[in-house]
Scaffold this motif. Structure first.
Motif, PDB file in Angstrom:
ATOM      1  N   MET A   1       0.576  -0.927  -0.119  1.00  0.00           N
ATOM      2  CA  MET A   1       0.089  -0.040   0.022  1.00  0.00           C
ATOM      3  C   MET A   1       0.627   1.250  -0.260  1.00  0.00           C
ATOM      4  O   MET A   1       0.340   2.315  -0.059  1.00  0.00           O
ATOM      5  CB  MET A   1      -0.990   0.059   1.747  1.00  0.00           C
ATOM      6  N   LYS A   2       1.965   1.262   0.237  1.00  0.00           N
ATOM      7  CA  LYS A   2       2.751   2.232   0.346  1.00  0.00           C
ATOM      8  C   LYS A   2       3.287   2.620  -0.957  1.00  0.00           C
ATOM      9  O   LYS A   2       3.783   1.782  -1.999  1.00  0.00           O
ATOM     10  CB  LYS A   2       4.282   2.094   0.940  1.00  0.00           C
ATOM     11  N   ILE A   3       3.226   4.382  -1.334  1.00  0.00           N
ATOM     12  CA  ILE A   3       3.919   5.377  -2.991  1.00  0.00           C
ATOM     13  C   ILE A   3       5.056   4.472  -2.914  1.00  0.00           C
ATOM     14  O   ILE A   3       5.804   5.664  -1.989  1.00  0.00           O
ATOM     15  CB  ILE A   3       3.065   5.761  -2.356  1.00  0.00           C
ATOM     16  N   VAL A   4       5.436   4.058  -4.397  1.00  0.00           N
ATOM     17  CA  VAL A   4       6.791   4.119  -4.317  1.00  0.00           C
ATOM     18  C   VAL A   4       7.848   4.981  -5.090  1.00  0.00           C
ATOM     19  O   VAL A   4       8.434   5.234  -5.022  1.00  0.00           O
ATOM     20  CB  VAL A   4       7.774   2.946  -4.294  1.00  0.00           C
ATOM     21  N   ALA A   5       6.776   5.503  -5.576  1.00  0.00           N
ATOM     22  CA  ALA A   5       7.144   6.393  -7.578  1.00  0.00           C
ATOM     23  C   ALA A   5       5.747   6.675  -7.612  1.00  0.00           C
ATOM     24  O   ALA A   5       5.324   6.194  -8.082  1.00  0.00           O
ATOM     25  CB  ALA A   5       8.174   5.047  -8.646  1.00  0.00           C
ATOM     26  N   VAL A   6       6.607   7.806  -8.555  1.00  0.00           N
ATOM     27  CA  VAL A   6       5.109   8.698  -9.247  1.00  0.00           C
ATOM     28  C   VAL A   6       5.656   8.702 -10.796  1.00  0.00           C
ATOM     29  O   VAL A   6       6.370   9.701 -10.528  1.00  0.00           O
ATOM     30  CB  VAL A   6       4.669  10.312  -8.568  1.00  0.00           C
ATOM     31  N   GLU A   7       4.986   8.655 -11.807  1.00  0.00           N
ATOM     32  CA  GLU A   7       5.869   8.548 -13.416  1.00  0.00           C
ATOM     33  C   GLU A   7       4.766   9.855 -13.580  1.00  0.00           C
ATOM     34  O   GLU A   7       3.404   9.361 -13.521  1.00  0.00           O
ATOM     35  CB  GLU A   7       5.419   7.335 -13.958  1.00  0.00           C
ATOM     36  N   ALA A   8       5.759  10.448 -14.751  1.00  0.00           N
ATOM     37  CA  ALA A   8       4.279  11.792 -15.541  1.00  0.00           C
ATOM     38  C   ALA A   8       5.194  11.527 -16.354  1.00  0.00           C
ATOM     39  O   ALA A   8       6.507  12.216 -16.999  1.00  0.00           O
ATOM     40  CB  ALA A   8       4.770  13.405 -15.028  1.00  0.00           C
ATOM     41  N   ILE A   9       4.245  11.160 -17.547  1.00  0.00           N
ATOM     42  CA  ILE A   9       4.585  10.502 -18.865  1.00  0.00           C
ATOM     43  C   ILE A   9       3.869  11.521 -19.956  1.00  0.00           C
ATOM     44  O   ILE A   9       2.838  11.702 -19.818  1.00  0.00           O
ATOM     45  CB  ILE A   9       4.326   9.480 -19.487  1.00  0.00           C
ATOM     46  N   PRO A  10       3.952  12.809 -20.540  1.00  0.00           N
ATOM     47  CA  PRO A  10       3.823  13.636 -21.642  1.00  0.00           C
ATOM     48  C   PRO A  10       3.432  12.533 -23.007  1.00  0.00           C
ATOM     49  O   PRO A  10       4.438  11.593 -23.714  1.00  0.00           O
ATOM     50  CB  PRO A  10       4.852  14.410 -22.159  1.00  0.00           C
ATOM     51  N   TYR A  11       2.260  13.095 -23.730  1.00  0.00           N
ATOM     52  CA  TYR A  11       2.220  11.738 -25.376  1.00  0.00           C
ATOM     53  C   TYR A  11       1.007  13.185 -25.519  1.00  0.00           C
ATOM     54  O   TYR A  11       0.582  14.138 -25.380  1.00  0.00           O
ATOM     55  CB  TYR A  11       1.280  10.661 -24.677  1.00  0.00           C
ATOM     56  N   SER A  12       0.932  12.866 -26.921  1.00  0.00           N
ATOM     57  CA  SER A  12       0.594  13.648 -28.487  1.00  0.00           C
ATOM     58  C   SER A  12      -0.398  12.828 -28.932  1.00  0.00           C
ATOM     59  O   SER A  12       0.071  12.161 -29.682  1.00  0.00           O
ATOM     60  CB  SER A  12       0.933  14.571 -28.576  1.00  0.00           C
ATOM     61  N   ILE A  13      -2.208  12.979 -28.909  1.00  0.00           N
ATOM     62  CA  ILE A  13      -2.216  12.362 -30.080  1.00  0.00           C
ATOM     63  C   ILE A  13      -3.623  12.972 -30.565  1.00  0.00           C
ATOM     64  O   ILE A  13      -4.395  13.591 -30.150  1.00  0.00           O
ATOM     65  CB  ILE A  13      -3.873  10.875 -28.957  1.00  0.00           C
ATOM     66  N   PRO A  14      -3.491  13.008 -31.563  1.00  0.00           N
ATOM     67  CA  PRO A  14      -4.256  14.387 -32.541  1.00  0.00           C
ATOM     68  C   PRO A  14      -5.277  13.756 -33.099  1.00  0.00           C
ATOM     69  O   PRO A  14      -5.691  13.218 -32.749  1.00  0.00           O
ATOM     70  CB  PRO A  14      -3.525  13.818 -34.479  1.00  0.00           C
ATOM     71  N   TYR A  15      -6.256  15.548 -32.836  1.00  0.00           N
ATOM     72  CA  TYR A  15      -7.642  14.665 -32.866  1.00  0.00           C
ATOM     73  C   TYR A  15      -8.123  15.121 -34.195  1.00  0.00           C
ATOM     74  O   TYR A  15      -7.583  15.269 -34.951  1.00  0.00           O
ATOM     75  CB  TYR A  15      -8.177  16.349 -32.292  1.00  0.00           C
ATOM     76  N   ARG A  16      -8.798  13.847 -35.092  1.00  0.00           N
ATOM     77  CA  ARG A  16      -9.784  13.992 -36.547  1.00  0.00           C
ATOM     78  C   ARG A  16     -10.259  15.220 -36.581  1.00  0.00           C
ATOM     79  O   ARG A  16      -9.518  15.773 -37.834  1.00  0.00           O
ATOM     80  CB  ARG A  16     -10.616  13.315 -35.996  1.00  0.00           C
ATOM     81  N   LYS A  17     -10.567  15.982 -36.106  1.00  0.00           N
ATOM     82  CA  LYS A  17     -11.226  17.917 -35.889  1.00  0.00           C
ATOM     83  C   LYS A  17     -11.342  18.487 -34.717  1.00  0.00           C
ATOM     84  O   LYS A  17     -11.407  17.690 -33.311  1.00  0.00           O
ATOM     85  CB  LYS A  17     -12.770  17.067 -36.140  1.00  0.00           C
ATOM     86  N   PRO A  18     -10.722  19.850 -34.762  1.00  0.00           N
ATOM     87  CA  PRO A  18     -10.084  20.553 -33.533  1.00  0.00           C
ATOM     88  C   PRO A  18     -11.543  20.326 -33.080  1.00  0.00           C
ATOM     89  O   PRO A  18     -13.023  21.268 -33.760  1.00  0.00           O
ATOM     90  CB  PRO A  18      -9.738  21.772 -34.076  1.00  0.00           C
ATOM     91  N   LEU A  19     -11.065  20.943 -32.258  1.00  0.00           N
ATOM     92  CA  LEU A  19     -13.013  21.376 -31.000  1.00  0.00           C
ATOM     93  C   LEU A  19     -12.571  22.487 -30.602  1.00  0.00           C
ATOM     94  O   LEU A  19     -11.230  23.384 -29.747  1.00  0.00           O
ATOM     95  CB  LEU A  19     -12.667  20.443 -29.455  1.00  0.00           C
ATOM     96  N   LYS A  20     -13.534  23.755 -30.851  1.00  0.00           N
ATOM     97  CA  LYS A  20     -13.220  25.063 -30.652  1.00  0.00           C
ATOM     98  C   LYS A  20     -14.467  25.469 -30.264  1.00  0.00           C
ATOM     99  O   LYS A  20     -15.494  25.126 -29.905  1.00  0.00           O
ATOM    100  CB  LYS A  20     -13.492  25.709 -32.320  1.00  0.00           C
ATOM    101  N   PHE A  21     -13.659  26.911 -29.546  1.00  0.00           N
ATOM    102  CA  PHE A  21     -14.847  27.128 -28.637  1.00  0.00           C
ATOM    103  C   PHE A  21     -14.353  29.220 -27.882  1.00  0.00           C
ATOM    104  O   PHE A  21     -13.304  29.151 -28.343  1.00  0.00           O
ATOM    105  CB  PHE A  21     -14.888  26.204 -27.143  1.00  0.00           C
ATOM    106  N   ALA A  22     -14.981  29.238 -27.403  1.00  0.00           N
ATOM    107  CA  ALA A  22     -14.372  30.755 -27.663  1.00  0.00           C
ATOM    108  C   ALA A  22     -13.265  31.191 -26.651  1.00  0.00           C
ATOM    109  O   ALA A  22     -12.995  32.221 -26.380  1.00  0.00           O
ATOM    110  CB  ALA A  22     -15.824  31.773 -26.081  1.00  0.00           C
ATOM    111  N   SER A  23     -13.109  29.976 -25.663  1.00  0.00           N
ATOM    112  CA  SER A  23     -11.751  30.204 -24.768  1.00  0.00           C
ATOM    113  C   SER A  23     -10.624  30.319 -25.149  1.00  0.00           C
ATOM    114  O   SER A  23      -8.841  30.089 -25.331  1.00  0.00           O
ATOM    115  CB  SER A  23     -11.868  30.175 -23.454  1.00  0.00           C
ATOM    116  N   GLY A  24     -10.452  28.888 -26.560  1.00  0.00           N
ATOM    117  CA  GLY A  24      -9.582  28.404 -27.151  1.00  0.00           C
ATOM    118  C   GLY A  24      -9.386  26.972 -27.891  1.00  0.00           C
ATOM    119  O   GLY A  24     -10.821  27.108 -28.275  1.00  0.00           O
TER     120      GLY A  24
END
Ligand code: MUC
Ligand code: MG
Length: 367
Positions: A1-24
């Motif tokens: 039950m003890k936490i021994v490591a935390v990983e942070a893995i960046p990744y990128s997957i394209p959208y088929r179609k961008p989502l557009k909205f007022a702030s971005g």
């Protein structure tokens, strides 16, 4: 039950179609996969979708704050010391998405360790939610086509329409076309991402008063305090605080200040631990809740439905659980399936999801 490591893995997957909205606009899922390892060999997972236009976090910033501040602060704690983890992460201001992913990965690891689904640990109210699909900016015809396709393919009958463009008729024409094209049977509501002024919002809502809208979300900025209160007072449907109510304190301020009458809970920014606090607060205040979407992939959506299904209040309205359908691929071994307008909580211990190692190798950007 003890936490021994935390990983942070960046990744990128394209959208088929961008989502557009007022702030971005989002055209690729540039997220961070968080993995919490325990001394029993359990690995809990969660997703961090940075949204710089809302919270100021970036993909590199999320990975850096986890690696340099959060991991050293929580390694050595056990999975049940969630309030200690919460207090340690709270020593760093901001960074809601990074904190939430760490929190949810811990809950996943805890569920796997106890051989129980996270949704049951949280509340276990039901095992599914109705799905609401978000429609990003486009022409009226294209938005009606998308909604029709979602209805025919997945049985979705609830749509959140992005608004907040100028002139306001650009958006009111879309909502009218959706009502005419889809009929009276579908539920429609609008989200302005702070794009309009209070006066523009009032005019748009008047123009759409015959369209049977059920909710209005963040039409104008909460920082325009008097204007927003003036707007909320004149509406006859709930006004949802989304990006203006990202902590329990902000929820209290917005609701008691008369600047909102409903709240969007997004697990991507409040994890499970703070989302519980927000849920209990909303229940106590007697306000409506919507399970929102932070433009989540499948892992984030699995978290949203696990939380939303856990409580009566969060499962009443349709949850925003379908925008992963616009991604070109995902990281999970098995895809989430929306059927008859409904998404079920995944069976199995923890969150019930597994990462496909080949997909992770293909999309990670740190190697
Ligand atoms: C929403 O409800 O606002 C857009 C930006 C974001 O962070 O979430 C989306 C949807
Ligand atoms: Mg919103």
């Amino acid at each position: 039950m003890k936490i021994v490591a935390v990983e942070a893995i960046p990744y990128s997957i394209p959208y088929r179609k961008p989502l557009k909205f007022a702030s971005g606009e989002v055209s690729a899922a540039e997220h961070v996969l968080v993995r919490v390892h325990t001394d029993d060999g359990v690995v809990g997972i969660a997703d961090a979708p940075p949204r710089p236009f809302t919270y100021g976090e970036t993909q590199r910033g999320v990975a850096a704050v986890i690696e340099t501040l959060f991991a050293p602060a929580i390694v050595g704690l056990t999975l049940v010391e969630r309030e200690v983890v919460h207090a340690k992460l709270a020593r760093t201001v901001g960074n809601p998405v990074a904190k939430s992913a760490v929190d949810m990965a811990i809950w996943d690891a805890l569920g796997q360790t106890l051989d129980l689904p996270v949704t049951e640990l949280l509340g276990g109210y039901t095992d599914r939610m109705r799905v609401s699909h978000m429609l990003g900016f486009d022409t009226p015809a294209a938005m009606v086509d998308e909604a029709t396709r979602m209805r025919e393919t997945y049985g979705i009958e609830v749509f959140k329409v992005k608004v907040g463009r100028r002139p306001v008729d650009l958006d009111t024409a879309v909502v009218r076309a959706l009502r005419e094209g889809l009929g009276e049977g579908v539920e429609l509501y609008v989200d302005g991402n702070r794009g309009w002024t209070a006066a523009e919002s009032a005019r748009a809502m008047k123009e759409m008063s015959d369209l049977g809208l059920t909710l209005a979300e963040e039409l104008c900025p909460a920082d325009d305090v008097l204007g927003r209160r003036w707007l909320v007072q004149q509406l006859d449907i709930p006004f949802v605080a989304d990006e203006s109510a990202t902590t329990p304190a902000e929820v209290t301020r917005e609701i008691l200040g008369g600047s909102a009458t409903a709240v969007s809970i997004k697990t991507a920014r409040t994890g499970f631990t703070t989302s519980q606090r927000t849920h209990h607060l909303c229940e106590g205040l007697g306000v409506d809740v919507v399970m929102g979407n932070q433009i989540d992939g499948q892992l984030g959506t699995a978290c949203t439905v696990a939380f939303g299904a856990a409580f009566d209040l969060t499962s009443r309205r349709a949850g925003e659980l379908s925008n992963f359908l616009d991604m070109s691929d995902d990281l999970l071994t098995e895809s989430l399936e929306i059927r008859d307008g409904t998404l079920s909580v995944l069976p199995g211990s923890g969150l019930g999801v597994r990462i496909d190692p080949d997909k992770l190798a293909r999309y990670r950007t740190d190697q």
